[in-house]
Design a protein around this motif. Structure first.
Motif, PDB file in Angstrom:
ATOM      1  N   ARG A 213     -93.507  46.605 -12.149  1.00 64.64           N
ATOM      2  CA  ARG A 213     -93.203  47.985 -12.536  1.00 64.64           C
ATOM      3  C   ARG A 213     -91.707  48.265 -12.397  1.00 64.64           C
ATOM      4  N   LYS A 214     -91.128  47.804 -11.296  1.00 67.73           N
ATOM      5  CA  LYS A 214     -89.695  48.013 -11.078  1.00 67.73           C
ATOM      6  C   LYS A 214     -88.877  47.276 -12.141  1.00 67.73           C
ATOM      7  N   ALA A 215     -89.332  46.095 -12.535  1.00 68.28           N
ATOM      8  CA  ALA A 215     -88.619  45.325 -13.564  1.00 68.28           C
ATOM      9  C   ALA A 215     -88.689  46.019 -14.919  1.00 68.28           C
ATOM     10  N   VAL A 216     -89.839  46.616 -15.214  1.00 64.37           N
ATOM     11  CA  VAL A 216     -89.980  47.375 -16.455  1.00 64.37           C
ATOM     12  C   VAL A 216     -89.067  48.599 -16.422  1.00 64.37           C
ATOM     13  N   ASP A 217     -89.081  49.326 -15.295  1.00 63.95           N
ATOM     14  CA  ASP A 217     -88.239  50.517 -15.155  1.00 63.95           C
ATOM     15  C   ASP A 217     -86.756  50.166 -15.326  1.00 63.95           C
TER      16      ASP A 217
END
Length: 300
Positions: A213-217
């Motif tokens: 999720r952090k990588a997508v954000d």
């Protein structure tokens, strides 16, 4: 928002600066998983709230690897950190009195578990562990629960082979952390790797919370380019810990602050919790006994 946070901790801290005579500063360690600046940015709101609540200078530390936070807690140079379960086990094994687990992140469904997620590029033709034989596999950090400990136990149970290079996988290597593993797989530097996610919500979003999720954000990956190839059994989410030797009032204030963070400032809680959550709830050492035992067994 400052008034809301102050109201949250008013029961334990009568006035700002009440603890200045007991502690001269407060130091928060941030476990690896993404680049240092992103980690600092995500936790800046927590730093500011802590400084306001305690009335002493508060600093964030983002060491290059998990061991930096572990050693900081063991050496007394860090006062608080959100650890993975394996990192907590590492601290506890070396010094059971060093830290106290106080809070755990709660998923949107009310659980506090997450998974080690094995993933590969969709265009690689790899759809399962069966397709990984002879290929390059990436772990994250040796002190990571989902990036090493649990997959290093569970994957051999499925393959019947060890994780040594050349046994089942052609090569097994450490990338350095969750973000590094995600980038390495996405770039084709390794064929597949493992990272952490709550496993809830949509794959396209990188699930609700976790490293994906952090990588997508951060715009590092498009999840449509990746595919899940393996998932661990549920792992207990790691605890927020406080240095045991701190004054009881300081520990109570910080526990109340983080416990109420989601209600007081959902955006701040999103950054601290690495995605969507219901905030944090109380937890004790009992939740991590199995991880402590797994880590001990791995060391033998």
């Amino acid at each position: 928002m400052k008034q809301v946070i102050c109201a949250l901790v008013a029961t334990t801290a009568l006035t700002s600066g009440a603890f200045a005579q007991e502690i001269s500063e407060f130091r928060i360690g941030i476990l690896g998983g993404e680049n240092a600046q992103d980690r600092l940015n995500s936790n800046e709101c927590l730093r500011a709230y802590t400084e306001e609540a305690l009335g002493v200078p508060t600093k964030l530390f983002a060491p290059a690897d998990y061991n930096g936070v572990i050693q900081g807690l063991l050496g007394g140079t860090l006062d608080m950190a959100w650890l993975g379960a394996s990192s907590y086990a590492a601290v506890h094994i070396q010094d059971p009195q060093a830290v106290e687990p106080v809070l755990v992140k709660i998923n949107l469904d009310g659980s506090y578990g997450y998974h080690s997620i094995g993933f590969a590029r969709k265009d690689s033709g790899i759809a399962s562990l069966d397709d990984m034989q002879g290929k390059v596999f990436g772990f994250g950090d040796p002190n990571s629960t989902s990036g090493y400990l649990i997959p290093s136990i569970e994957i051999p149970q499925e393959t019947g082979k060890t994780m040594n290079s050349g046994d089942y996988f052609g090569e097994v290597k450490f990338t350095g952390g969750h973000e590094q593993t995600i980038v390495a797989v996405n770039n084709g530097d390794v064929n597949a790797g493992v990272t952490w996610a709550d496993g809830q919500g949509n794959w396209e979003d990188g699930y609700n919370s976790g490293a994906l999720r952090k990588a997508v954000d951060a715009g590092l990956v498009d999840m449509n380019d990746l595919v899940e190839i393996w998932r661990s059994n549920p792992i207990p989410e790691g605890p927020i810990v406080l240095r045991s030797s701190m004054p009881a009032e300081v520990k109570a204030t910080m526990t109340a602050l983080v416990d109420g963070l989601y209600e007081a400032d959902a955006d701040c809680a999103y950054g601290v919790a690495a995605g969507e959550s219901l905030g944090f709830d109380p937890i004790t050492h009992d939740a991590y006994v199995s991880i402590v035992e797994a880590r001990k067994a791995k060391a033998n």
